[in-house]
Design a protein around this motif. Structure first.
Motif, PDB file in Angstrom:
ATOM      1  N   PRO A  35       0.735  -1.273  -0.027  1.00 16.87           N
ATOM      2  CA  PRO A  35       0.047  -0.021   0.104  1.00 16.87           C
ATOM      3  C   PRO A  35       0.886   1.197   0.176  1.00 16.87           C
ATOM      4  CG  PRO A  35      -0.204  -0.925   2.115  1.00 16.87           C
ATOM      5  CD  PRO A  35       0.673  -1.997   1.116  1.00 16.87           C
ATOM      6  N   LEU A  88      -3.066  -1.307   6.693  1.00 23.34           N
ATOM      7  CA  LEU A  88      -3.451   0.041   6.827  1.00 23.34           C
ATOM      8  C   LEU A  88      -2.359   0.889   7.159  1.00 23.34           C
ATOM      9  CD1 LEU A  88      -6.845   0.060   8.979  1.00 23.34           C
ATOM     10  CD2 LEU A  88      -6.549   1.281   6.684  1.00 23.34           C
ATOM     11  N   LEU A 103     -11.770  -6.988   2.752  1.00 21.79           N
ATOM     12  CA  LEU A 103     -11.145  -6.058   3.187  1.00 21.79           C
ATOM     13  C   LEU A 103     -12.191  -5.343   4.324  1.00 21.79           C
ATOM     14  CD1 LEU A 103     -10.328  -4.560  -0.318  1.00 21.79           C
ATOM     15  CD2 LEU A 103      -8.845  -5.779   1.210  1.00 21.79           C
ATOM     16  N   THR A 111     -12.039  -2.282   7.946  1.00 20.09           N
ATOM     17  CA  THR A 111     -11.372  -1.556   9.030  1.00 20.09           C
ATOM     18  C   THR A 111     -11.076  -2.034  10.313  1.00 20.09           C
ATOM     19  OG1 THR A 111     -13.199  -0.012   9.508  1.00 20.09           O
ATOM     20  CG2 THR A 111     -11.438   0.513   7.692  1.00 20.09           C
ATOM     21  N   TRP A 155      -8.039  -2.787   5.844  1.00 24.78           N
ATOM     22  CA  TRP A 155      -7.924  -1.726   5.055  1.00 24.78           C
ATOM     23  C   TRP A 155      -9.100  -0.751   5.213  1.00 24.78           C
ATOM     24  CZ3 TRP A 155      -4.042   0.191   3.005  1.00 24.78           C
ATOM     25  CH2 TRP A 155      -4.115   1.063   2.048  1.00 24.78           C
TER      26      TRP A 155
END
Length: 283
Positions: A19, A52, A125, A127, A147
């Protein structure tokens, strides 16, 4: 002690991109994932990869919401929603499909698709750390990655056969980028009748914007065209605990406290479940 690479995550490594670099692949290294220039991301002991970077997203389910979601979904009340998503995926996917579930939560809907597609692999995906713990063990072919789905996905271009979005945020640009030209985007969202009885009796519950469908069309139309839409609507019985969990697992949990609900307010013993499920072709 190093965390072993979960088999489902190993199965999905070729999909992932660093990322930070955006283009470099990730490889396992001593309980972590690392790119060729050394950017390193932990693999949690619960089995998900934490990709993240920068500011942490705060919109995901907290621990109480994830527990309520696990309990409610285990009742089977939303099984018809899971079934329509799985059927739309099965109608469009090749035998060895790659399924990406955006905003996967606890992995309930992704697991339903993978049960239908016996040679497919899945990647979720989300958070929410607490939800990802469940998602990482929801299915033996489902990997999970932390993510923020509003940001560009840490995935290679054109790798997904199915992108699944069930009651989740939408990122049309990224949906289009990661889907193969022959792929399908499956979006499941509530209609105005969804949970009407509960919203009518619980002050503070989030309402459904009547312009939601128009906004969805405007957002997706530059990238996708609808191939098929199905409406799923039925009445589901509710115990009081079910009703409490149903409120607690939705965004309404941030506006309605469980203590207030437990103060004896009247809750419905059944509720209308009403959703639209659309499979979209990339333009």
């Amino acid at each position: 002690m190093s965390v072993l690479l979960p088999p489902a995550l190993d199965l999905s490594l070729d999909l992932l991109r660093c990322p930070t670099c955006r283009t470099r692949r990730l490889h396992p290294d001593d309980g972590a994932l690392r790119c060729a220039v050394g950017h390193t991301f932990d693999i949690a002991r619960h089995g998900y990869a934490g990709l993240l970077t920068g500011t942490r997203a705060t919109s995901g389910d907290d621990a109480a919401m994830a527990r309520a979601r696990d309990r409610f979904l285990s009742t089977g009340s939303y099984a018809p929603i899971r079934e329509v998503g799985a059927r739309l995926a099965a109608d469009a996917a090749p035998e060895q499909a790659t399924v990406v579930d955006v905003g996967c939560g606890t992995g309930y809907y992704l697991a339903g698709v993978l049960d239908q597609l016996t040679d497919a692999r899945g990647l979720g995906l989300d958070t929410s750390v607490r939800a990802l713990r469940s998602a990482a063990r929801a299915h033996d072919r489902a990997a999970a990655v932390a993510w923020d789905v509003f940001r560009p996905f840490p995935l290679a271009d054109g790798t997904a056969d199915i992108v699944l979005d069930v009651f989740a945020p939408r990122n049309p640009t990224e949906f289009h980028r990661v889907l193969r030209p022959t792929g399908r985007l499956i979006v499941v969202r509530p209609t105005g009748r969804h949970l009407a009885e509960l919203r009518g009796q619980v002050p503070g519950m989030v309402t459904i914007d009547p312009a939601k469908e128009q906004r969805l069309h405007r957002a997706l139309n530059p990238f996708f065209e609808a191939a098929v839409t199905e409406r799923v609507e039925y009445s589901a019985p509710l115990t009081r605990l079910d009703a409490l969990d149903l409120v607690a697992m939705t965004p309404s949990a941030r506006h309605v406290s469980r203590a207030d609900l437990n103060d004896g307010g009247l809750l419905p013993d059944q509720v209308t479940v009403s959703v639209l499920a659309t499979a979209y072709r990339p333009r």
